[in-house]
Design a protein around this motif. Structure first.
Motif, mmCIF file in Angstrom:
data_model
loop_
_atom_site.group_PDB
_atom_site.id
_atom_site.type_symbol
_atom_site.label_atom_id
_atom_site.label_comp_id
_atom_site.label_asym_id
_atom_site.label_seq_id
_atom_site.Cartn_x
_atom_site.Cartn_y
_atom_site.Cartn_z
ATOM 1 N N THR A 2 -6.899 -0.945 5.401
ATOM 2 C CA THR A 2 -6.929 -1.117 3.943
ATOM 3 C C THR A 2 -5.663 -1.858 3.540
ATOM 4 N N ALA A 3 -5.712 -2.505 2.391
ATOM 5 C CA ALA A 3 -4.545 -3.238 1.897
ATOM 6 C C ALA A 3 -4.673 -3.400 0.400
ATOM 7 N N PRO A 4 -3.523 -3.511 -0.274
ATOM 8 C CA PRO A 4 -3.579 -3.846 -1.693
ATOM 9 C C PRO A 4 -4.080 -5.282 -1.867
ATOM 10 N N ASP A 5 -4.613 -5.568 -3.021
ATOM 11 C CA ASP A 5 -5.061 -6.920 -3.352
ATOM 12 C C ASP A 5 -3.834 -7.816 -3.553
ATOM 13 N N LEU A 6 -3.934 -9.034 -3.028
ATOM 14 C CA LEU A 6 -2.842 -10.001 -3.213
ATOM 15 C C LEU A 6 -2.513 -10.185 -4.696
ATOM 16 N N ALA A 7 -3.547 -10.098 -5.532
ATOM 17 C CA ALA A 7 -3.359 -10.287 -6.977
ATOM 18 C C ALA A 7 -2.516 -9.181 -7.612
ATOM 19 N N THR A 8 -2.358 -8.066 -6.918
ATOM 20 C CA THR A 8 -1.474 -7.020 -7.447
ATOM 21 C C THR A 8 -0.061 -7.133 -6.860
ATOM 22 N N SER A 45 -3.010 -7.677 3.343
ATOM 23 C CA SER A 45 -4.119 -8.216 2.541
ATOM 24 C C SER A 45 -4.681 -9.477 3.194
ATOM 25 N N LYS A 46 -3.801 -10.287 3.779
ATOM 26 C CA LYS A 46 -4.286 -11.517 4.422
ATOM 27 C C LYS A 46 -5.031 -11.225 5.718
ATOM 28 N N TRP A 47 -4.566 -10.211 6.428
ATOM 29 C CA TRP A 47 -5.268 -9.789 7.647
ATOM 30 C C TRP A 47 -6.722 -9.418 7.309
ATOM 31 N N LEU A 48 -6.890 -8.693 6.217
ATOM 32 C CA LEU A 48 -8.230 -8.224 5.856
ATOM 33 C C LEU A 48 -9.062 -9.312 5.165
ATOM 34 N N SER A 49 -8.405 -10.197 4.416
ATOM 35 C CA SER A 49 -9.171 -11.230 3.694
ATOM 36 C C SER A 49 -9.397 -12.466 4.562
ATOM 37 N N GLY A 50 -8.573 -12.621 5.614
ATOM 38 C CA GLY A 50 -8.659 -13.820 6.446
ATOM 39 C C GLY A 50 -8.029 -15.049 5.813
#
Ligand SMILES: O=C(O)C(=O)C[C@]1(C(=O)O)C=C[C@@H](O)C=C1
Length: 175
Positions: A108-114, A41-46
């Motif tokens: 793709t990645a799950p949301d950090l919030a999940t 998720s961090k890779w995709l969100s930066g």
């Protein structure tokens, strides 16, 4: 120092040997494996790997639970901080390898919030498991017992996650 009186070497790996380390170990491994989706998720969100505000909230919540349950807050602080360090080691390792080999990076990645609620649930169980294993932390055989647990948990893991398990268990023994 002979506070535990379980017979040595009569239990198979994974069986309850009175140390209660197996329950701690299982939670430590489950928590560490969540470093993978967190890194994705961090890779995709930066977003940066380290989030000091979230780290403090994780530690504060665990310490507050520990106090309610009569578990040593210093031990809980040490163990939870080790879990966070281990997660960052795995996240850094994964992100470094994706940087060098972008074809291997997640798309793709799950949301950090999940994922964070899953970490919270594990931490709640971890505080109770640490409480059950408290005597082992003070046992003179603690380091030896932790090595055995680490070896069991490491079977089938790659070297990055093995390093993570080692870091994650490093805060457990008092001595
Ligand atoms: O929640 C995150 O952002 C994570 O990366 C997980 C975690 C943790 O292990 O709890 C690890 C590193 C961050 O600094 C904060 C928390």
């Amino acid at each position: 120092a002979t506070t535990t009186s379980e017979p040595a070497a009569t239990t198979a790996p994974g069986q309850d040997d009175g140390t209660h380390l197996d329950a701690v170990g299982a939670l430590v491994l489950r928590r560490l494996l969540l470093a993978d989706p967190v890194a994705q998720s961090k890779w995709l969100s930066g977003k940066p790997i380290a989030d000091p505000v979230r780290e403090q909230a994780v530690v504060d919540e665990a310490v507050s639970l520990a106090r309610q349950e009569g578990v040593d807050p210093d031990l809980v602080t040490r163990v939870v901080r080790s879990q966070i360090s281990a997660s960052k080691v795995v996240q850094r390792g994964l992100i470094t390898s994706w940087t060098h080999d972008p074809a291997s990076a997640p798309t793709t990645a799950p949301d950090l919030a999940t994922i964070r609620p899953q970490l919270d649930a594990i931490d709640t169980d971890l505080v109770a498991a640490i409480g059950a294993a408290q005597a082992t932390a003070h046992d003179p055989r603690c380091a030896h017992l932790v090595v055995a647990e680490r070896k069991r948990l490491s079977a089938g893991l790659d070297s990055l996650h093995r390093k993570g398990v080692r870091d994650a268990l490093s805060g457990f023994c008092t001595a």
